[in-house]
Design an enzyme around this catalytic site. Structure first.
Site, PDB file in Angstrom:
ATOM      1  N   HIS B  34       0.817  -1.203   0.000  1.00 53.76           N
ATOM      2  CA  HIS B  34       0.000   0.000   0.000  1.00 53.76           C
ATOM      3  C   HIS B  34       0.861   1.267   0.000  1.00 53.76           C
ATOM      4  CE1 HIS B  34      -3.697   2.213   0.987  1.00 53.76           C
ATOM      5  NE2 HIS B  34      -2.949   2.940   1.788  1.00 53.76           N
ATOM      6  N   HIS B  80     -10.577   2.909  -1.004  1.00 56.32           N
ATOM      7  CA  HIS B  80     -10.691   2.396   0.353  1.00 56.32           C
ATOM      8  C   HIS B  80     -11.449   1.082   0.274  1.00 56.32           C
ATOM      9  CE1 HIS B  80     -10.269   4.414   4.532  1.00 56.32           C
ATOM     10  NE2 HIS B  80      -9.130   3.980   4.063  1.00 56.32           N
TER      11      HIS B  80
END
Lengths: 86, 721, 226
Positions: B34, B80
C-alpha cells in the site's frame, strides 16, 4: 407465551471513537455550567415487543435477529439487550 | 504486521543490527504494498508525467495543473476497498477524507469529489445491497458535511465483487499558484500533529489493504469524523494564508510511521519525535501503536519556531488539537523516542526505499478462448428486452445515488451529475470538466483494450461538454500480483494507458495502485479506473432541451464489438466475445471535430455512446428530455451488422450530436471536411422511442413508461430488494 | 449597507453567501465568527447553511447555544432583517426565534435537488419584491429539512401570515408543504432551500431571476433601490 419489551442498545465498541458523543460533551454540555459530566456516548435504541415463552427465549431470539439481520455491525458496534415484562 | 523473511534480512544488512520492535512496525508499514508500491513502482514509470501544464513540486500527494491566470487545479484519486468491504459506511466515508487531505496538503481548497463504486450482484445478493446502500450513505454524510460537492462518478455491479467492494474517490482542488505550499524544512523547525486524536482504530490498515480479505483480522476500521475534517480544512487554509506552513503531509496509510519518514526523506532532513507528545484518545498506548495507528483526520505540519504561536491560535479558534511532537534535524534519521528512551532510530532512506520487485508475468490461459462467441438465444421482442435493460442496475439511472450528494455547494457546478461529465466554473473565467470511468467487464476480456477504452471514454465524456483533456488520474485495481497471470493483466493495462497517454499527449498527474483485491471466490476482474480533467476556455456546452423536429447525428463507426457488453452479460449471461478497441487515429479525429462543432455553437447537446450501446444512449436522451424519437438503424455508420449489434455494441469513439434542423447543413459540411464517419440517424418527435430497420419496427416504447422504469428501478431494488 | 454573515464551526455555505452578497448584489458583507459579537450598526444578518457542529444531536441545536445567538436575538427584537438558510434556518428554530422544528426527510436520506417554491407572504424584508404566489425554482440540499408543526400551530401560522414559502409539490413530507416561515413581526425569515445557489444564471438551469428577488427585496427594504 408472554409478551416482553426488549430494548436493544447499539453503540460503538469500547476504544472506537464516538465523534458525536464527544461533540455533545465538549461543545454543548461542558460549555454550559455542567462541569461534572466527564463522558457522553451516543447510542441508538430499538424497542421490540415480542411474544416468547420466557425472558431467556425473548433475549436469545432478539440476539439472533440482531446478528442475522446485521442490526448492528460487529466490526464497530456492540448491542446490549434488556428484557422487561410488558 | 510483519516483514517477509528476506525483507527482514535486508533491513538487518542495511542497518547493521537487529531492528527494535518499533522499527519493525515502522518499516513493515512503509514497506507494505500500500505504501511502497513495491510490486508496481518499476513499471509505473512508463506513464508520461510531464506536460506543459503540469507543475511538479516536492512531496505532493496530489497532481497539480496550471489552468492559467495564476490559478492551479489539483487532483488525486484513492481507494478504500478493504475497509469498505467490512464496514461500508465508515470505510467509504474515510476514503473521502483521505483524498481530501491530499488535495489540502498542496495548499489548495478541495472543490469537488467524484467516486466510483463497485459491488456484487445487488439483484440477487442482499449483502451486496447492504454494502452499496451504506457506502453511498457514508460518502454522502462525509462529503455533504464538508461542504465539498460530490459532482459525479459511476456505480457498477458485477459478480466478481461478490462479498467485496471497490470504493474509489477522486478529489479536485483549486487555488492560486502562488499559494501552493513549497515544502521545505530547516534544522530546528517544529513538527506539529494537527487534528483528530490518535487511537487504536485503524491499526495496521495499510498492511490490511495489502493482504487479501480472507486472511485479515478485520480490526482495521476507522470511524469517520467529517466535522473535524471540515475544521482542519479551514484551519489549514487559514494557516497557509498566514504563511505558517513550511511543509505539510496528510496522515494516511501507515499513520505517523509513513508520514514522518516520507516527509523527512523528501525534504532530506531528519526528524526526532516523542510519542508522549502525540495527543491520544486512549491512555497507555504503546509507542508501536501510536506509530502505526491510522486514526483519521490528522495532518503533519512542519513550521518554524517563530510561527508556532500563530498556528496554535488558529487551531484554538477552530477547536482542533495540535501537538508539537518533534523537531527537524540535519541527520536524515527518523528518531522516535518516548520521553528520553529511544524506540527507533533509522535512516529515512532505509525506511522509505523498500526493495522493488520485478514480478513474473504470464498471459492468462483464459484469454486464449475468451473471444469466441457462444450461440445466443434469438431475441424476438426488442422492446421487452429494452425495458428489462433500462431497469438493469448497471444501466438504470443513478439518481438515487447522486440525489443524496450535495452537488451544488460551493456554487461552481455548472453541469450537474446525471450528464456525461460534470463541469465546474473556476475563478479565472474558465471551466473544468471532470469524469471517471472504469469497465472491468471489458478489461477482463482484454486488459489492454479495456483500459484504453476507459481512458477514451473518460476523454469522450469531457469532450461532450466542450472540454479539452489536460490531465489523467489512474487507479489500477487488481488481484494478487504474485499470481503471474494477474500481474500480466496489470502490465497490459498499464502499457495500454501509457500508449494512449503518449499518443494524445495527456499527462498522468497522479494515481494509485491497489493490489490484493481478492474475494473468497477469487481475484476481482482487472479494474483500472481512469479520471480525466478537461479545460474549457470559453463556454461549456450545457445540454439544451431537445424539442420536436431536432436532429440526431452520430459521429463514429459502430463495430461488431460485443465482448464485455452489458447486452452479452446482462441479457445473455455470457462473458466473452471481442472487446471494443480504440483506433487512435479515428479517436483523435472524432474528438477534434466534436470540440470544433461545439465551439461553433451548432449543437444542443452531445452525448457519449457507451454502456448499453446506441440503444441506451439514445433512450437516455429521450428520457431526460421527455421526448420521443424515430431512429433508422440502417443509417448507422459502420460495418454491416445484425440488429442486436447495432443496438448494443459498445464500440468507442462514438458521439451523439443533437441539433436544431436549421443547423444540419452547416454541421454536415464541417463533419465532411474533417473526414470523420458520421450520419443523420434520426429525429426527435412525439412521445415514443422508436427504432426501425427498413420497414420493420425494432423497438417501440413509450418515453414516459421507459423513464419511470429507468429512474426508479435502482431505488426500488435497494429499498425493497 | 452592512450585512453580517454568521459563521459557525461547520458552516459551509458561508463563502457562497458572501460571494452572492458582495459580487452579485454589492452588499457590504462581513463574516462574523460565532464567538464574536455583532456590531450595533449592522443592517441585516444572515445565517448561512452547512453542518454546524457536524449536525450532531440535532441539526442546529449546538450552534443555537453559541455566544453570537444572543446578539442575533437582540437584533431580531429590534426588527433588523434576519435570514436563516438551511442550517441557518435550523439554528433559528432551535434558538426559539422561529416556530416549529425540522425533522429528518421522509425519505430518511439527504436530498439534493431542484424544487419550486410559491411565495405565500410578500411582506417580509426578503420577499417584498415578489408578486404573491410567485414561483421560484431553487435547489434544496438537506437531510433534516422536513418542517413540522402541530395542527394548532399551523393554524396560528396561517392566521398570522407566517408561512413565507411553500413547495409546489410534496418534497420531503413537511407540514403543509412549508419550505420557509417568519416570526410574527416578519423580520426573521428561515428557509430550507438555498437562494444563494440560484441567483446566477451560469449555475441555475431554470431561471435565476425569481430567486434574485430575495436579495433585491433586502436592497429595497434597506432603501438602496426602489
Amino acid at each position: 407465551m408472554a409478551t416482553f419489551n426488549v430494548h436493544v442498545t447499539i453503540e460503538n465498541k469500547p476504544g472506537i471513537s464516538d465523534p458525536e458523543g464527544d461533540t455533545i460533551l465538549n461543545d454543548l454540555v461542558l460549555k454550559g455550567a455542567h462541569k461534572t459530566v466527564s463522558k457522553i456516548k451516543t447510542a441508538k435504541m430499538l424497542k421490540f415487543t415480542i411474544k416468547e415463552k420466557d425472558k431467556k427465549a425473548a433475549r436469545s431470539k432478539i440476539q439472533k435477529i440482531c446478528d442475522e439481520l446485521r442490526i448492528y455491525n460487529p466490526m464497530v458496534s456492540t448491542v446490549t439487550i434488556d428484557v422487561f415484562n410488558a | 504486521m510483519s516483514l517477509e523473511p528476506q525483507e527482514l534480512a535486508e533491513l538487518k544488512l542495511n542497518i547493521g543490527r537487529d531492528p527494535t520492535s518499533t522499527e519493525l512496525q515502522i518499516v513493515a508499514a512503509e514497506w507494505s504494498e500500500h505504501c511502497s508500491y513495491k510490486s508496481s513502482k518499476k513499471h509505473l514509470k512508463m506513464l508520461p508525467m510531464k506536460g506543459p501544464l503540469v507543475i511538479h513540486e516536492k512531496g505532493y500527494d496530489s497532481g497539480v495543473l496550471d489552468v492559467g491566470n495564476g490559478y492551479v487545479v489539483t487532483a488525486h484519486i484513492e481507494s478504500h476497498n478493504h475497509p469498505s468491504a467490512v464496514e461500508p459506511y465508515g470505510g467509504a466515508a474515510t476514503g473521502v477524507g483521505g483524498v481530501i487531505r491530499d488535495i489540502l496538503s498542496a495548499g489548495t481548497r478541495p472543490i469537488a469529489i467524484l467516486n466510483g463504486l463497485r459491488f456484487g450482484n445487488i439483484e440477487t445478493d442482499k449483502h451486496a445491497r447492504w454494502l452499496f446502500k451504506n457506502a453511498v450513505t457514508g460518502i454522502a454524510d462525509y462529503g455533504n458535511c464538508l461542504g465539498v460537492p460530490t459532482i459525479g462518478g459511476e456505480v457498477e455491479f458485477d459478480d466478481c465483487y461478490h462479498n467485496y467492494a471497490l470504493v474509489d474517490v477522486a478529489a479536485v482542488g483549486f487555488g492560486k499558484k502562488k499559494n501552493l505550499i513549497k515544502n521545505h524544512a530547516t534544522n530546528g523547525d517544529l513538527v506539529v500533529l494537527l487534528g483528530g486524536s490518535t487511537g487504536r482504530d485503524g491499526m495496521g490498515g495499510s498492511q490490511f489493504a495489502s493482504d487479501s480479505l480472507e486472511s485479515e483480522d478485520r480490526s482495521a476500521v476507522q470511524i469517520p469524523d467529517p466535522f473535524i475534517e471540515k475544521l482542519i480544512i479551514e484551519a489549514i487554509l487559514e494557516a497557509r494564508k498566514q504563511k505558517l506552513i513550511n511543509a505539510m503531509k496528510d496522515l494516511g496509510g501507515g499513520g505517523l510511521s509513513c508520514a514522518v519518514s516520507e516527509i523527512a526523506n523528501t525534504l532530506e532532513v531528519g526528524i526526532e519525535m516523542d510519542v508522549d507528545m502525540v495527543h491520544t484518545r486512549e491512555s497507555n498506548m504503546h509507542p508501536d501503536e501510536i506509530m502505526i495507528s491510522e486514526s483519521q483526520e490528522r495532518m503533519l505540519i512542519i513550521t518554524s519556531k517563530t510561527k508556532l504561536k500563530e498556528l496554535q491560535k488558529i487551531c484554538k479558534k477552530f477547536r482542533i488539537s495540535c501537538s508539537v511532537i518533534g523537531h527537524v534535524k540535519s541527520d536524515n534519521q527518523m528518531h522516535v523516542k518516548k520521553g528520553k528512551k529511544t524506540f527507533a532510530n533509522l535512516p529515512t532512506d532505509v525506511i522509505v526505499n523498500a526493495t522493488l520487485l520485478d514480478l513474473p508475468s504470464k498471459k492468462p490461459v483464459y484469454l486464449k478462448t475468451i473471444e469466441k462467441e457462444k450461440k445466443l438465444r434469438p431475441i424476438f421482442d426488442y422492446s421487452k428486452i429494452m425495458m428489462n435493460f433500462l431497469a438493469a442496475p448497471n444501466i438504470a439511472s443513478k439518481i438515487w445515488v447522486y440525489g443524496q450528494y450535495d452537488h451544488e455547494v460551493g456554487i461552481r457546478t455548472v453541469i450537474k451529475p446525471g450528464h456525461d461529465a460534470s463541469v465546474l466554473r473556476l475563478d479565472n473565467g474558465k471551466f473544468l470538466s471532470v469524469k471517471i470511468d472504469g469497465n472491468p467487464k471489458q478489461c477482463y476480456i482484454n486488459p489492454r483494450e479495456g483500459a484504453i477504452g476507459c481512458f477514451e471514454e473518460a476523454c469522450r465524456n469531457v469532450v461532450c461538454t466542450g472540454a479539452k483533456p489536460i490531465g489523467m488520474l489512474d487507479h489500477l485495481q487488481f488481484g494478487n500480483p504474485k499470481d503471474p497471470e494477474i500481474f500480466w493483466t496489470f502490465l497490459e493495462s498499464l502499457k495500454g494507458l501509457t500508449d494512449f497517454a503518449n499518443h494524445f499527449k495527456i499527462p498522468c498527474i497522479g494515481g494509485k495502485v491497489s493490489l490484493y483485491n481478492e474475494t473468497p471466490a477469487g481475484p476481482i476482474k482487472p479494474t483500472p479506473l481512469i479520471g480525466v480533467l478537461g479545460l474549457i476556455d470559453k463556454k461549456p456546452l450545457i445540454p439544451q432541451r431537445i424539442s420536436d423536429g431536432d436532429c440526431l447525428v452520430i459521429v463514429g463507426d459502430t463495430k461488431d464489438e460485443m465482448g464485455g457488453s452489458e447486452y452479452f452479460e446482462y441479457i445473455h449471461k455470457f462473458i466473452g466475445g471481442k472487446c471494443p478497441s480504440v483506433n487512435f487515429v479515428e479517436s483523435k479525429k472524432n474528438m477534434k471535430v466534436v470540440l470544433k462543432v461545439i465551439q461553433s455553437q451548432l449543437l444542443k447537446s452531445v452525448h457519449d455512446c457507451s454502456k448499453g450501446g446506441l440503444a441506451v444512449a439514445i433512450s437516455e436522451l429521450c428520457m431526460t428530455n421527455q421526448i420521443g424519437c424515430r431512429i433508422l438503424l440502417e443509417n448507422v455508420p459502420g460495418e454491416k451488422l445484425d440488429v442486436d449489434r447495432i443496438l448494443f455494441s459498445e464500440s468507442h469513439s462514438r458521439y451523439l450530436l443533437t441539433l436544431d434542423k436549421k443547423n444540419l447543413k452547416k454541421l454536415e459540411t464541417m463533419l465532411k471536411k474533417s473526414k470523420v464517419s458520421f450520419k443523420l440517424i434520426g429525429k426527435f418527435r412525439g412521445k415514443k422511442i422508436q427504432f426501425t430497420k427498413g420497414t420493420k419496427s425494432i423497438i417501440d416504447l413509450r418515453v414516459d413508461i421507459a423513464q419511470k422504469t429507468w429512474l426508479n428501478s435502482l431505488k426500488d431494488l435497494v429499498l425493497h430488494g | 449597507m452592512k450585512v453580517g454573515v454568521v459563521v459557525f464551526p461547520g458552516s459551509n455555505c458561508d463563502r457562497d453567501m458572501y460571494h452572492v452578497l458582495t459580487d452579485v448584489f454589492n452588499f457590504d458583507a462581513q463574516y462574523y465568527w460565532h464567538e464574536k459579537s455583532l456590531p450595533k450598526n449592522i443592517d441585516a444578518v444572515i445565517l448561512p447553511g452547512g453542518f454546524s457542529y457536524g449536525d450532531r444531536l440535532r441539526a442546529g441545536v449546538i450552534a443555537a447555544h453559541s455566544p453570537i445567538i444572543k446578539d442575533v436575538q437582540k437584533m431580531a427584537e429590534k426588527g433588523i432583517p434576519i435570514l436563516g438558510v438551511c442550517n441557518g434556518f435550523q439554528i433559528l428554530v432551535e434558538s426559539g426565534l422561529l416556530p416549529g422544528v425540522l425533522l429528518k426527510n421522509e425519505s430518511l436520506n439527504f436530498m439534493c435537488k431542484w424544487t419550486n417554491l410559491i411565495v405565500e407572504n410578500n411582506k417580509t424584508p426578503f420577499t417584498n419584491q415578489f408578486k404573491l404566489h410567485a414561483k421560484i425554482p431553487i435547489p434544496i440540499a438537506n437531510g433534516e429539512g422536513r418542517y413540522f408543526v402541530d395542527d394548532d400551530t399551523l393554524k396560528q401560522l396561517k392566521k398570522k401570515n407566517q408561512i413565507v414559502f411553500r413547495y409546489t409539490q410534496v418534497v420531503n413530507g413537511s407540514s403543509n408543504r412549508i419550505a420557509g416561515v417568519c416570526n410574527e413581526e416578519g423580520n426573521v425569515v428561515g428557509m430550507m432551500p438555498h437562494p444563494e445557489r440560484a441567483v446566477e444564471s451560469e449555475i441555475n438551469p431554470v431561471d435565476n431571476k425569481p430567486s434574485s428577488l430575495i436579495f433585491e427585496s433586502l436592497l429595497v427594504k434597506m432603501g438602496v433601490t426602489n
